[in-house]
Design an enzyme around this catalytic site. Structure first.
Site, PDB file in Angstrom:
ATOM      1  N   GLY A   1     125.496  90.967  21.997  1.00 21.27           N
ATOM      2  CA  GLY A   1     126.554  90.223  21.304  1.00 21.27           C
ATOM      3  C   GLY A   1     127.860  90.958  21.110  1.00 21.27           C
ATOM      4  O   GLY A   1     128.879  90.358  20.797  1.00 21.27           O
TER       5      GLY A   1
ATOM      6  N   CYS B   1     119.531  82.707  26.050  1.00 26.51           N
ATOM      7  CA  CYS B   1     120.418  83.623  25.340  1.00 26.51           C
ATOM      8  C   CYS B   1     121.806  82.994  25.356  1.00 26.51           C
ATOM      9  O   CYS B   1     122.360  82.721  26.439  1.00 26.51           O
ATOM     10  CB  CYS B   1     120.422  84.955  26.090  1.00 26.51           C
ATOM     11  SG  CYS B   1     121.663  86.128  25.534  1.00 26.51           S
TER      12      CYS B   1
ATOM     13  N   CYS C   1     122.762  81.211  19.153  1.00 20.20           N
ATOM     14  CA  CYS C   1     122.103  82.437  19.617  1.00 20.20           C
ATOM     15  C   CYS C   1     120.615  82.203  19.407  1.00 20.20           C
ATOM     16  O   CYS C   1     120.191  81.777  18.330  1.00 20.20           O
ATOM     17  CB  CYS C   1     122.584  83.620  18.788  1.00 20.20           C
ATOM     18  SG  CYS C   1     121.584  85.117  18.961  1.00 20.20           S
TER      19      CYS C   1
HETATM   20  N1  DGL Z   1     119.688  86.115  21.903  1.00 20.63           N
HETATM   21  C1  DGL Z   1     121.029  86.353  22.197  1.00 20.63           C
HETATM   22  C2  DGL Z   1     121.903  85.145  22.166  1.00 20.63           C
HETATM   23  O1  DGL Z   1     121.348  84.062  22.232  1.00 20.63           O
HETATM   24  C3  DGL Z   1     121.674  87.661  22.128  1.00 20.63           C
HETATM   25  C4  DGL Z   1     121.718  88.428  20.863  1.00 20.63           C
HETATM   26  C5  DGL Z   1     122.260  89.813  21.152  1.00 20.63           C
HETATM   27  O2  DGL Z   1     121.713  90.460  22.046  1.00 20.63           O
HETATM   28  O3  DGL Z   1     123.218  90.210  20.503  1.00 20.63           O
HETATM   29  O4  DGL Z   1     123.100  85.217  22.099  1.00 20.63           O
END
Ligand code: DGL
Length: 222
Positions: free
Chosen positions: A45, A75, A169
């Site tokens: 992120g 993601c 997210c």
């Molecule tokens: N699961 C992730 C998303 O949907 C990423 C979170 C991360 O790695 O900061 O954005």
């Protein structure tokens, strides 16, 4: 060779994308799934777009070497920053979580909305583009929320007055949001419908035995 029994690849920076598996399992019980979590390089992120494209292409290559028939970017950060780059680099269907959550929001038009996502997702402008022209949408970058989830923290300190929260997210689907009265949207239902329709159209929907799931992580998972 890609066949009906080839797996669907699912990728995230860590455990966030695992939250899509129940919907996938329920709606596509015969599909083989291959999950890849890049926890060695978590979090995504706060990374730049060029870094995310590099990571996304590397992860897609890993999945393609395992002969996946489609890739789900489970993601928001990858979906918003490199879905097009991956689809351009490789010839296979690539699905992200942004458009499905927009389709889910359509059922709640007229309500005030907060889009929660990582800074890289908000900075990409992808949500702003799909919600263009819609009133009462607030974009909330949450710099540390995914890291808290990765550490198994489920509580959120964020004050939220919007009637609808878009969980932009995948890590946020693991949060305990019972105290937030808002309607929560992650678009997983719509995403899996889209995957199913695409597999059906291309003759690759698996009708065989119950599907299996394999897990790969790039880092320590203890
Ligand atoms: N699961 C992730 C998303 O949907 C990423 C979170 C991360 O790695 O900061 O954005």
């Amino acid at each position: 060779m890609i066949t009906r029994s080839s797996p669907i690849g699912i990728v995230d920076s860590g455990v966030g994308g695992l939250s899509i598996l129940p919907e996938l399992r329920q709606k596509l019980p015969n599909e083989n799934l291959l999950y890849l979590g890049d926890n060695a390089r978590f979090p995504y992120g706060n990374k730049s777009k060029s870094t995310l494209i590099k990571y996304g292409v590397e992860l897609a290559q890993f999945l393609i070497d395992k002969e996946v028939k489609a890739i789900i970017l489970a993601c928001g950060t990858l979906s918003s920053n490199c879905a097009q780059a991956i689809a351009k680099e490789f010839r296979l269907p690539v699905f992200g979580i942004i458009e499905p959550s927009y389709r889910a929001w359509n059922k709640h038009k007229g309500k005030t909305v907060a889009v929660w996502a990582t800074p890289a997702t908000i900075d990409s402008g992808t949500y702003q583009r799909i919600f263009r022209g819609q009133p009462n949408i607030k974009y909330q970058a949450c710099p540390t929320l995914a890291s808290r989830v990765e550490l198994d923290v489920q509580q959120v300190q964020l004050e939220e007055k919007a009637e609808v929260i878009v969980l932009g997210c995948t890590h946020y689907s693991w949060l305990d949001l019972k105290d937030k009265k808002a309607i929560k949207i992650n678009g997983y239902y719509e995403l899996v419908q889209e995957v199913k329709a695409s597999l059906w159209d291309s003759g690759l929907l698996n009708k065989g035995l119950p599907g299996k799931c394999a897990f790969y992580f790039t880092g320590d998972i203890t």
